[in-house]
Scaffold this motif. Structure first.
Motif, PDB file in Angstrom:
ATOM      1  N   HIS A  23       0.890  -1.077  -0.206  1.00 29.61           N
ATOM      2  CA  HIS A  23      -0.009  -0.096  -0.204  1.00 29.61           C
ATOM      3  C   HIS A  23       0.816   1.360  -0.192  1.00 29.61           C
ATOM      4  O   HIS A  23       0.395   2.400   0.336  1.00 29.61           O
ATOM      5  N   ASP A  24       2.070   1.131  -0.332  1.00 24.87           N
ATOM      6  CA  ASP A  24       3.004   2.215  -0.593  1.00 24.87           C
ATOM      7  C   ASP A  24       3.154   2.856   0.915  1.00 24.87           C
ATOM      8  O   ASP A  24       3.468   4.386   0.813  1.00 24.87           O
ATOM      9  N   VAL A  25       3.251   2.276   1.930  1.00 26.99           N
ATOM     10  CA  VAL A  25       3.457   2.752   3.117  1.00 26.99           C
ATOM     11  C   VAL A  25       5.028   2.773   3.206  1.00 26.99           C
ATOM     12  O   VAL A  25       5.706   1.901   3.109  1.00 26.99           O
ATOM     13  N   LYS A 303      -4.578  -2.935   7.962  1.00 26.00           N
ATOM     14  CA  LYS A 303      -5.443  -1.948   8.841  1.00 26.00           C
ATOM     15  C   LYS A 303      -4.636  -0.874   9.123  1.00 26.00           C
ATOM     16  O   LYS A 303      -5.005   0.484   9.344  1.00 26.00           O
ATOM     17  N   LEU A 304      -3.253  -1.110   9.507  1.00 27.86           N
ATOM     18  CA  LEU A 304      -2.233  -0.056   9.535  1.00 27.86           C
ATOM     19  C   LEU A 304      -2.204   0.897   8.438  1.00 27.86           C
ATOM     20  O   LEU A 304      -2.335   2.082   8.365  1.00 27.86           O
ATOM     21  N   ALA A 305      -2.210   0.356   7.403  1.00 27.99           N
ATOM     22  CA  ALA A 305      -1.931   0.928   5.747  1.00 27.99           C
ATOM     23  C   ALA A 305      -3.207   1.578   5.656  1.00 27.99           C
ATOM     24  O   ALA A 305      -3.095   2.635   5.165  1.00 27.99           O
ATOM     25  N   GLY A 310      -5.482   7.213   5.155  1.00 25.36           N
ATOM     26  CA  GLY A 310      -6.685   8.037   5.444  1.00 25.36           C
ATOM     27  C   GLY A 310      -8.294   7.450   5.207  1.00 25.36           C
ATOM     28  O   GLY A 310      -9.088   8.259   5.429  1.00 25.36           O
ATOM     29  N   TRP A 311      -8.395   6.141   5.257  1.00 24.78           N
ATOM     30  CA  TRP A 311      -9.723   5.662   4.790  1.00 24.78           C
ATOM     31  C   TRP A 311     -10.120   4.624   6.089  1.00 24.78           C
ATOM     32  O   TRP A 311     -11.226   4.162   5.990  1.00 24.78           O
ATOM     33  N   ALA A 312      -9.292   4.495   6.901  1.00 24.66           N
ATOM     34  CA  ALA A 312      -9.585   3.598   7.923  1.00 24.66           C
ATOM     35  C   ALA A 312     -10.975   3.930   8.589  1.00 24.66           C
ATOM     36  O   ALA A 312     -10.861   5.234   9.023  1.00 24.66           O
ATOM     37  N   THR A 467     -18.666   0.013   4.417  1.00 31.28           N
ATOM     38  CA  THR A 467     -18.199   1.097   5.256  1.00 31.28           C
ATOM     39  C   THR A 467     -17.686   0.563   6.588  1.00 31.28           C
ATOM     40  O   THR A 467     -16.784   1.419   7.146  1.00 31.28           O
ATOM     41  N   ARG A 468     -18.053  -0.521   7.068  1.00 30.14           N
ATOM     42  CA  ARG A 468     -17.704  -1.039   8.359  1.00 30.14           C
ATOM     43  C   ARG A 468     -16.260  -1.106   8.327  1.00 30.14           C
ATOM     44  O   ARG A 468     -15.377  -0.981   9.115  1.00 30.14           O
ATOM     45  N   TRP A 469     -15.715  -1.880   7.065  1.00 28.47           N
ATOM     46  CA  TRP A 469     -14.352  -2.476   7.202  1.00 28.47           C
ATOM     47  C   TRP A 469     -13.443  -1.547   6.208  1.00 28.47           C
ATOM     48  O   TRP A 469     -12.242  -1.556   6.129  1.00 28.47           O
ATOM     49  N   PHE A 470     -14.072  -0.655   5.451  1.00 28.21           N
ATOM     50  CA  PHE A 470     -13.273   0.051   4.339  1.00 28.21           C
ATOM     51  C   PHE A 470     -13.709   1.461   4.295  1.00 28.21           C
ATOM     52  O   PHE A 470     -13.296   2.420   3.599  1.00 28.21           O
ATOM     53  N   GLY A 471     -14.351   1.934   5.287  1.00 31.19           N
ATOM     54  CA  GLY A 471     -14.327   3.571   5.636  1.00 31.19           C
ATOM     55  C   GLY A 471     -15.543   3.892   4.522  1.00 31.19           C
ATOM     56  O   GLY A 471     -16.331   3.275   4.033  1.00 31.19           O
ATOM     57  N   VAL A 472     -15.789   5.337   4.724  1.00 31.69           N
ATOM     58  CA  VAL A 472     -16.756   6.062   3.847  1.00 31.69           C
ATOM     59  C   VAL A 472     -16.532   5.657   2.536  1.00 31.69           C
ATOM     60  O   VAL A 472     -15.469   5.740   2.048  1.00 31.69           O
TER      61      VAL A 472
END
Length: 476
Positions: A23-25, A303-305, A310-312, A467-472
C-alpha cells in the motif's frame, strides 16, 4: 518522518513490512543482528500460513525450497492421518527451515521497497499524539508515525510501553542444535524411535548438508536469561537419554529453549503495537509459533496501511487486538495441553492413551488439526452465515483461482452473477464476477486478509459491510 518503524527483522517483521509496502507505506525495519540468524527453530509452515503465501503470490518461492508433508501436523506428537475432508486446497505441512523462510520474506520486503537496517538496535521509545520516537543503541533517534514491536519474547518495545506480560515461567527446558554425527543413520533412527516411545521431546534427524538437527531435554532449569548450552552438556544429555551421543561433532550452532507461556495484556498502546513473540510466547508443541506471528502481521498490515492512507474506520486499528489476542490465547491453551500430554507421568499418559482412541473419530481429528493449522480461526463479526468471520479456502473465481485475485492486498467482492458493485470503494476493493459453486451465496465481501466480512444477497447489507471495514465511500 517514517510512516512505520518495525522493530525486529524476523518472519513477523518482514511479513508486516511486505504487507505495508503493498500500500506504498514508508517502512523501516530495524534489526539489531548484523547477519541473518542460522538457528533452525521452526521447521515448516502450516496450512493457514501456506494459504497466506499463496494469496500474496509467494507460495511458488517457498515450494522450491520446501517439501510437502501430508499429515505431518500432529497434536501432542500423536501420529494420526488427517481427515480427507480438511477445508483447504493445501492439505500438507510445508517443511522448510526457518532461515530460508526468513530469507524469502526479507527478499519480498526488499523487492517491495522496505528499508532494512541490520545492526540497528532500538533501546527505548517515547510517543506523543503525532508519532513515536525511538532511541538507538548509538544514541541516535528516529521518528515514525507508528511503531510495531516484532522483537521477540524479551521485546524492548513491550517493556518500553510498560505492557504486562503475565503467564507461567518455564518448567522444563530443551537443548537444540545442528551438528555432524559419525554414527550410521540407521542406528540413529533406531535409537530415536526407541527413546521417543517414552520421551516425545527427544529427536535427532538429518537436516541437510551432512548435518543433524538434535533436540534433547536439558538437565534442569537455568536461572535468568537462557544461555546457549555447552557442547559437552549437549553430548551428556544425548547419552543420558539414548545411551550414546551418536559421535556428534563440529556443532554449527547450539541453543536452549523453555516452555514458558506468556501473553501481553494489550497488543496496542497508542501508536505502538506488538506482534509475534513480542506479544506471546508458548511451548513449541505443534510448531505454531512462527505461523502465529506471520498471521499477526497479515491481520495488522492492511489495517495500519488503511489508517495511514486515510480511509480506515475509527476503530479499525482496535480490531487488531480484539481479533488476534483470543487467537493467541487459544494457542497458548492448546500448547499447555500438549505439554501435559507429552509427560511421562502416569496421569497424563493415561489421558494420552484416551485421546489416541478418540482421534479415531474423524470429527475429533478434524477439530485438532484445524486448531493446529489455524484454519479454524473465526473472528467475531456478529451473527450470520456460517462463513462470516472465517477465511475462505481457495475456490474458482473470475476465470481463475480466488487467491490469484488477492495479490494486491485489497478487499475483494466476489459476485456470482454480476449484480453487485462496490462503487465508491473501488480504490480499496476489487470486484470479481463469476464464482464457483463452493461459495453457497450470491456474493461475499472479503477483507484483505481473506476473512469473510459479509455474505448474502442484499445491497444494504453490502454497503454496511463496506463502510464497516473500508470506511466511507469516496465521492463520485
Amino acid at each position: 518522518m517514517t510512516d512505520v518503524i518495525i522493530v525486529g527483522g524476523g518472519p513477523t517483521g518482514m511479513m508486516l513490512a511486505a504487507e505495508l509496502r503493498l500500500h506504498d507505506v514508508d517502512v523501516l525495519v530495524a534489526e539489531k543482528e548484523t547477519e541473518p540468524l542460522k538457528q533452525v527453530r521452526s521447521l515448516g509452515l502450516h496450512v493457514r500460513s501456506i494459504e497466506i503465501m499463496d494469496q500474496r503470490g509467494l507460495l511458488e518461492r517457498f515450494l522450491v525450497h520446501g517439501t510437502k508433508y501430508p499429515n505431518a501436523g500432529h497434536f501432542a506428537a500423536i501420529d494420526k492421518p488427517w481427515p480427507d475432508t480438511l477445508d483447504t486446497a493445501h492439505g500438507y505441512v510445508l517443511g522448510i527451515p526457518q532461515p530460508t523462510t526468513d530469507r524469502l520474506l526479507a527478499e519480498r520486503a526488499n523487492e517491495l521497497g522496505a528499508e532494512i537496517r541490520r545492526g540497528c538496535e532500538i533501546v527505548g521509545l517515547t510517543q506523543d499524539s503525532d508519532g513515536v520516537e525511538v532511541v538507538l543503541a548509538d544514541g541516535l533517534r528516529m521518528r515514525a508515525r507508528y511503531v510495531v514491536g516484532c522483537d521477540g519474547g524479551r521485546s524492548t518495545v513491550r517493556k518500553a510501553l510498560g505492557i504486562d506480560f503475565p503467564g507461567e515461567p518455564a518448567k522444563a527446558e530443551c537443548l537444540l542444535g545442528e551438528m555432524e554425527a559419525s554414527a550410521p543413520l540407521a542406528d540413529i533412527l533406531e535409537a530415536v524411535t526407541r527413546v521417543r516411545e517414552t520421551e516425545k521431546r527427544f529427536g535427532v534427524g538429518p537436516s541437510g548438508e551432512g548435518l543433524f538437527r538434535a533436540v534433547v531435554p536439558a538437565e534442569g532449569i537455568t536461572s535468568g536469561r537462557l544461555a546457549p548450552p555447552t557442547f559437552d552438556e549437549f553430548k551428556r544429555q544425548l547419552r543420558a537419554y539414548a545411551g550414546t551421543d551418536f559421535g556428534v561433532h563440529s556443532p554449527r550452532w547450539l541453543s536452549r529453549f523453555g516452555d514458558a507461556t506468556r501473553q501481553a495484556q494489550h497488543y496496542r498502546r497508542g501508536r505502538a503495537f506488538l506482534a509475534g513473540d513480542a506479544a506471546h510466547v508458548h511451548p513449541p508443541m505443534g510448531g505454531q509459533g512462527l505461523n502465529l506471528g506471520v498471521q499477526d502481521a497479515f491481520n495488522l498490515g492492511w489495517k495500519l496501511a488503511a489508517q495511514l492512507r486515510g480511509w480506515a474506520p475509527d476503530d479499525l486499528l482496535d480490531t487488531y487486538h480484539i481479533e488476534r489476542h483470543p487467537v493467541a490465547a487459544a494457542v497458548l491453551s492448546n500448547t499447555r495441553a500438549q505439554s501435559e500430554l507429552m509427560s511421562t507421568q502416569p496421569g497424563p499418559a493415561a489421558v494420552r492413551r484416551l485421546l489416541i482412541e478418540l482421534l479415531e473419530y474423524e470429527d475429533v481429528s478434524r477439530h485438532l488439526i484445524e486448531m493446529i493449522t489455524a484454519i479454524d480461526v473465526r473472528y467475531d463479526f456478529g451473527d450470520g452465515h456460517e462463513l462470516l468471520g472465517k477465511r475462505l479456502r481457495d475456490i474458482p473465481a473470475g476465470g481463475g483461482r480466488l487467491y490469484e485475485h488477492m495479490r494486491r492486498g485489497r478487499g475483494l467482492l466476489l459476485d456470482r452473477h454480476g449484480r453487485f458493485t462496490p462503487d465508491g470503494w473501488l480504490d480499496r476493493v476489487d470486484h470479481v464476477v463469476g464464482v464457483g459453486e463452493e461459495l453457497d451465496a450470491p456474493a461475499a465481501l472479503l477483507r484483505p486478509d481473506g476473512h469473510v466480512a459479509w455474505i448474502g444477497d442484499d445491497d444494504e447489507g453490502l454497503d454496511a459491510a463496506l463502510t464497516r471495514w473500508f470506511g466511507v465511500a469516496a465521492k463520485a
